[in-house]
Design an enzyme around this catalytic site. Structure first.
Site, PDB file in Angstrom:
ATOM      1  CG  ASN A   1      -1.841   1.139   1.296  1.00  0.00           C
ATOM      2  OD1 ASN A   1      -1.432   2.255   1.063  1.00  0.00           O
ATOM      3  ND2 ASN A   1      -3.099   0.885   1.599  1.00  0.00           N
TER       4      ASN A   1
ATOM      5  CG  HIS B   1       1.216   6.133   4.715  1.00  0.00           C
ATOM      6  ND1 HIS B   1       0.480   7.116   5.327  1.00  0.00           N
ATOM      7  CD2 HIS B   1       0.640   4.962   5.044  1.00  0.00           C
ATOM      8  CE1 HIS B   1      -0.495   6.558   6.021  1.00  0.00           C
ATOM      9  NE2 HIS B   1      -0.421   5.249   5.863  1.00  0.00           N
TER      10      HIS B   1
ATOM     11  NE  ARG C   1       7.097  21.248   4.038  1.00  0.00           N
ATOM     12  CZ  ARG C   1       8.415  21.439   4.104  1.00  0.00           C
ATOM     13  NH1 ARG C   1       9.118  21.595   3.008  1.00  0.00           N
ATOM     14  NH2 ARG C   1       9.019  21.459   5.264  1.00  0.00           N
TER      15      ARG C   1
ATOM     16  CG  HIS D   1      -8.265   4.111   1.080  1.00  0.00           C
ATOM     17  ND1 HIS D   1      -8.452   3.957   2.436  1.00  0.00           N
ATOM     18  CD2 HIS D   1      -9.473   4.481   0.585  1.00  0.00           C
ATOM     19  CE1 HIS D   1      -9.714   4.218   2.739  1.00  0.00           C
ATOM     20  NE2 HIS D   1     -10.355   4.548   1.630  1.00  0.00           N
TER      21      HIS D   1
ATOM     22  NE  ARG E   1      -9.329   8.473   4.256  1.00  0.00           N
ATOM     23  CZ  ARG E   1      -9.564   7.601   5.245  1.00  0.00           C
ATOM     24  NH1 ARG E   1      -8.813   6.541   5.382  1.00  0.00           N
ATOM     25  NH2 ARG E   1     -10.537   7.804   6.087  1.00  0.00           N
TER      26      ARG E   1
ATOM     27  NE  ARG F   1      -7.475  11.361   5.433  1.00  0.00           N
ATOM     28  CZ  ARG F   1      -7.889  10.766   6.556  1.00  0.00           C
ATOM     29  NH1 ARG F   1      -7.067  10.000   7.234  1.00  0.00           N
ATOM     30  NH2 ARG F   1      -9.097  10.956   7.005  1.00  0.00           N
ATOM     31  CG  HIS F   2      -3.560   9.095   1.346  1.00  0.00           C
ATOM     32  ND1 HIS F   2      -4.389   8.374   0.534  1.00  0.00           N
ATOM     33  CD2 HIS F   2      -3.769   8.641   2.614  1.00  0.00           C
ATOM     34  CE1 HIS F   2      -5.065   7.500   1.267  1.00  0.00           C
ATOM     35  NE2 HIS F   2      -4.731   7.646   2.534  1.00  0.00           N
TER      36      HIS F   2
ATOM     37  CD  GLU G   1      -6.786  -0.312   0.914  1.00  0.00           C
ATOM     38  OE1 GLU G   1      -6.819   0.781   1.482  1.00  0.00           O
ATOM     39  OE2 GLU G   1      -6.005  -1.205   1.229  1.00  0.00           O
TER      40      GLU G   1
ATOM     41  CB  THR H   1      -9.460   1.812   7.234  1.00  0.00           C
ATOM     42  OG1 THR H   1      -8.969   2.458   6.069  1.00  0.00           O
ATOM     43  CG2 THR H   1     -10.841   1.265   6.985  1.00  0.00           C
TER      44      THR H   1
ATOM     45  CD  GLU I   1      -7.080  -6.137   3.049  1.00  0.00           C
ATOM     46  OE1 GLU I   1      -7.300  -5.819   1.871  1.00  0.00           O
ATOM     47  OE2 GLU I   1      -6.277  -5.524   3.779  1.00  0.00           O
TER      48      GLU I   1
ATOM     49  CG  HIS J   1      -5.497  -1.533   9.241  1.00  0.00           C
ATOM     50  ND1 HIS J   1      -5.136  -0.943  10.405  1.00  0.00           N
ATOM     51  CD2 HIS J   1      -5.946  -0.557   8.421  1.00  0.00           C
ATOM     52  CE1 HIS J   1      -5.390   0.356  10.298  1.00  0.00           C
ATOM     53  NE2 HIS J   1      -5.873   0.620   9.110  1.00  0.00           N
ATOM     54  N   GLY J   2      -2.098  -2.499  10.065  1.00  0.00           N
ATOM     55  CA  GLY J   2      -1.282  -2.456  11.281  1.00  0.00           C
ATOM     56  C   GLY J   2      -0.205  -3.529  11.334  1.00  0.00           C
TER      57      GLY J   2
ATOM     58  N   GLY K   1       1.115  -1.400   4.345  1.00  0.00           N
ATOM     59  CA  GLY K   1       1.517  -0.090   3.870  1.00  0.00           C
ATOM     60  C   GLY K   1       2.436   0.667   4.795  1.00  0.00           C
ATOM     61  CG  HIS K   2       2.221   3.498   8.835  1.00  0.00           C
ATOM     62  ND1 HIS K   2       2.982   3.274   9.955  1.00  0.00           N
ATOM     63  CD2 HIS K   2       2.124   4.846   8.709  1.00  0.00           C
ATOM     64  CE1 HIS K   2       3.311   4.435  10.485  1.00  0.00           C
ATOM     65  NE2 HIS K   2       2.799   5.394   9.756  1.00  0.00           N
TER      66      HIS K   2
END
Ligand code: PXP
Length: 237
Positions: free
Chosen positions: A7, A10, A18, A43, A45, A49-50, A70, A101, A151, A191-192, A213-214
């Protein structure tokens, strides 16, 4: 060996912070594929936002593996997805104020909307996955909706600090995955997940795909993205 969806949201988070042209999610996707990603996940959204619409359009043309989009059950994004035609859509719940999420889709509540939506994607050649809590009842409901995949949300597992709580959450994931496989669904999880909590989940053999992802993007700050993906791939083997 389970597949790895990377993912890259990020990368876009950093760019949007920026309002620059860098770092470019498209380049990230190509490097992730070089590192062994089997799928690129983004994703889109509602608040953008990204990841932006143009990112998804470019990724659709460039990703060599598979593109997993997503998305929330939003009319506007559904129209966009049907136009773009990713390989897979993962339907997720979305709240404007959340950091990420929170929780899986309330399949029961959205059953009617999903019953209309799932075939329209499938008719367009797009596979459909539902991002659900590790709950056997939600797995059964997903199967009734004739989706291609589920998922399983691993967030509650990832958030636990005590071994016994982690073990309890892992067991919920195991039961949900088992039911999914029994019902012939493609079972993914995510996730996570990071470099120390993923291995325990990979012991659940019914899970054939991870979307992460993160932690990968965070590790990439120190070792580079290709290496970060390679290390996560090695954990899945
Ligand atoms: N899977 C789904 C459905 C998600 O919504 C997310 C977060 O966007 C992920 C996987 C990846 O989660 P993380 O960034 O915590 O690895």
């Amino acid at each position: 060996m389970a597949k790895l969806g990377v993912n890259i949201d990020h990368v876009a988070t950093l760019r949007q912070a920026r309002g620059t042209k860098y770092p470019d999610p498209l380049s990230a996707a190509l490097i992730a594929e070089k590192g062994g990603a089997d799928q690129i996940t983004v994703h889109l959204r509602e608040d953008r936002r990204h990841i932006q619409d143009f990112d998804v359009r470019l990724l659709r043309k460039t990703v060599q593996t598979e593109l997993n989009l997503e998305m929330a059950l939003s009319k506007e994004i559904v129209t966009f997805a049907l136009d773009i035609k990713p390989n897979l859509v993962t339907l997720v719940p979305e709240k404007r104020k959340e950091l990420t999420t929170e929780g899986g889709l309330d399949v029961k509540k959205h059953r009617k909307a999903l019953a209309d939506l799932v075939p329209s994607f499938q008719k367009a050649g797009i596979r459909v996955s539902l991002f659900i809590n590790p709950d056997v009842e939600d797995v059964i409901l997903s199967h009734e909706l004739k989706v291609d995949a589920i998922e399983i949300h691993t967030g509650a597992y990832a958030e636990q600090n005590r071994d016994e709580d982690r073990a309890r959450e892992l067991e919920r994931i195991r039961m949900a995955a088992k039911k999914g496989k029994e019902l012939d669904l493609w079972v993914a999880a995510g996730h996570g997940l990071h470099y120390t909590n993923t291995q325990a989940v990979t012991q659940i053999k019914e899970i054939v795909e991870f979307n992460i992802g993160h932690s990968i993007i965070a590790r990439a700050v120190f070792v580079g993205l290709e290496q970060a993906v390679r290390e996560m791939k090695a954990l899945l083997s």
